[in-house]
Design an enzyme around this catalytic site. Structure first.
Site, PDB file in Angstrom:
ATOM      1  N   TYR A  56       0.843  -1.191   0.000  1.00  0.00           N
ATOM      2  CA  TYR A  56       0.000   0.000   0.000  1.00  0.00           C
ATOM      3  C   TYR A  56       0.881   1.243   0.000  1.00  0.00           C
ATOM      4  CZ  TYR A  56      -3.689  -3.299   1.393  1.00  0.00           C
ATOM      5  OH  TYR A  56      -4.569  -4.348   1.469  1.00  0.00           O
ATOM      6  N   LEU A 206     -18.188  -3.251   1.991  1.00  0.00           N
ATOM      7  CA  LEU A 206     -19.154  -2.311   1.429  1.00  0.00           C
ATOM      8  C   LEU A 206     -19.064  -2.261  -0.094  1.00  0.00           C
ATOM      9  CD1 LEU A 206     -18.875   0.599   4.026  1.00  0.00           C
ATOM     10  CD2 LEU A 206     -20.608  -1.200   3.886  1.00  0.00           C
TER      11      LEU A 206
END
Length: 327
Positions: A56, A206
């Site tokens: 990341y 989500l």
């Protein structure tokens, strides 16, 4: 925040964790001050599982967490990942599950995280060129040395999970799981986890923000937001998937909760530890409130009716990345 035990090795985590990737990369503009404040708020509210990876950035997300946890390392259950080879100057090379790389990457992650151990160390993707037994053997050595407390794998097939677990007990498997992505219910992965007593950590619970109900167009994304290349946000796929979101929103409204809270409550109802990603306190607070949402049998039936397996159209990633899944 309620706690849960992942696996059978005694790792206790918050029932909902925090995915930190978007604080540094992939989802548009970043704000370190707000990200640090979001981590602070998470810890205040008992969200202890913080998820990152060396890829990341690369590295900058681990460095952010190192800064956030300075002087209070034991307040968090820190999870990071390896398996995508990265040079020290940040150049991505490809998958690498060789033992020597796993060890080298862990030492580098410890420096970036400013800690002497990682609570949960995942193999981020499965390297098809290296037997999983060799990679997990290296992870087991790191556990024996005290540099890693627990190990896991990400996006692995049921067969690979079984082979890995036979070498050293896996505490967790991290994979995408949500009302938008339910493949693990049908490809044997969920069955394997339940049989072996391995915890499930659900990333993108989500649907990469789709299930929040606030996305109405691909134009809502910043120019550097990678979701512009996500097949589920493209053309007819977007329109059809938005219909699913509208139905989820309708059920949520009837319960007087937000679509995000309903979607997270469903994931947690399945026994998974969800790690929704956010870089803002206001969304963290909304997500954490999902822990208080109770779903009735009627709620589950209503959700199942509008978001069964196969309801969502489009692959999870662009074609060049699909081959790294279910390894």
């Amino acid at each position: 925040m309620e706690t849960r035990t992942l696996g059978r090795q005694g790792l206790t985590v918050s029932a909902q964790g925090l995915g930190c990737m978007g604080m540094s990369v992939f989802y548009g503009a970043t704000d370190e001050t707000e990200s640090l404040a979001t981590i602070d708020r998470a810890l205040e509210w008992g969200v202890t599982l913080l998820d990152t990876a060396e890829s990341y950035g690369p590295f900058v997300n681990e460095q952010l967490l190192g800064k956030a946890l300075a002087g209070r390392r034991e307040a968090a259950v820190l999870a990071t990942k390896t398996g995508m080879e990265i040079t020290d100057d940040g150049r991505m090379v490809g998958l690498n599950g060789r033992p020597e790389y796993v060890r080298r990457a862990l030492e580098r992650s410890l420096r970036h995280l400013e800690t002497d151990h990682v609570d949960l160390y995942y193999l981020h993707r499965i390297d098809p060129q290296v037997p999983i037994e060799e990679t997990v053997g290296a992870l087991a050595e790191l556990v024996a040395e005290g540099k890693v407390r627990h190990i896991g794998v990400c996006e692995a097939s049921a067969r690979t999970i079984r082979r890995a677990h036979a070498v050293h007990p896996l505490t967790a498997v991290q994979t995408e799981y949500s009302l938008f992505e339910r493949e693990i219910e049908h490809n044997g992965v969920l069955d394997a986890l339940q049989e072996l007593g391995i915890g499930l950590v659900a990333y993108s619970p989500l649907g990469r923000g789709f299930l929040s109900g606030v996305i109405t167009s691909a134009d809502d994304f910043a120019a550097d937001d990678w979701r512009r290349t996500d097949p589920r946000f493209q053309g007819e796929n977007f329109d059809r998937n938005l219909d699913v979101v509208r139905e989820v929103r309708r059920i949520a409204s009837a319960k007087d909760v937000t679509p995000s809270q309903l979607a997270l409550a469903w994931v947690q109802h399945q026994g998974a530890v969800a790690i929704p990603g956010t870089k803002r306190r206001r969304y963290l607070e909304e997500n954490v409130a999902a822990a208080e949402v109770t779903l009735t049998a009627g709620d589950i039936a209503a959700i199942e009716a509008v978001a069964p397996h196969g309801a969502v159209t489009g692959e999870r990633y662009a074609p060049e990345y699909m081959g790294t899944l279910n390894g």
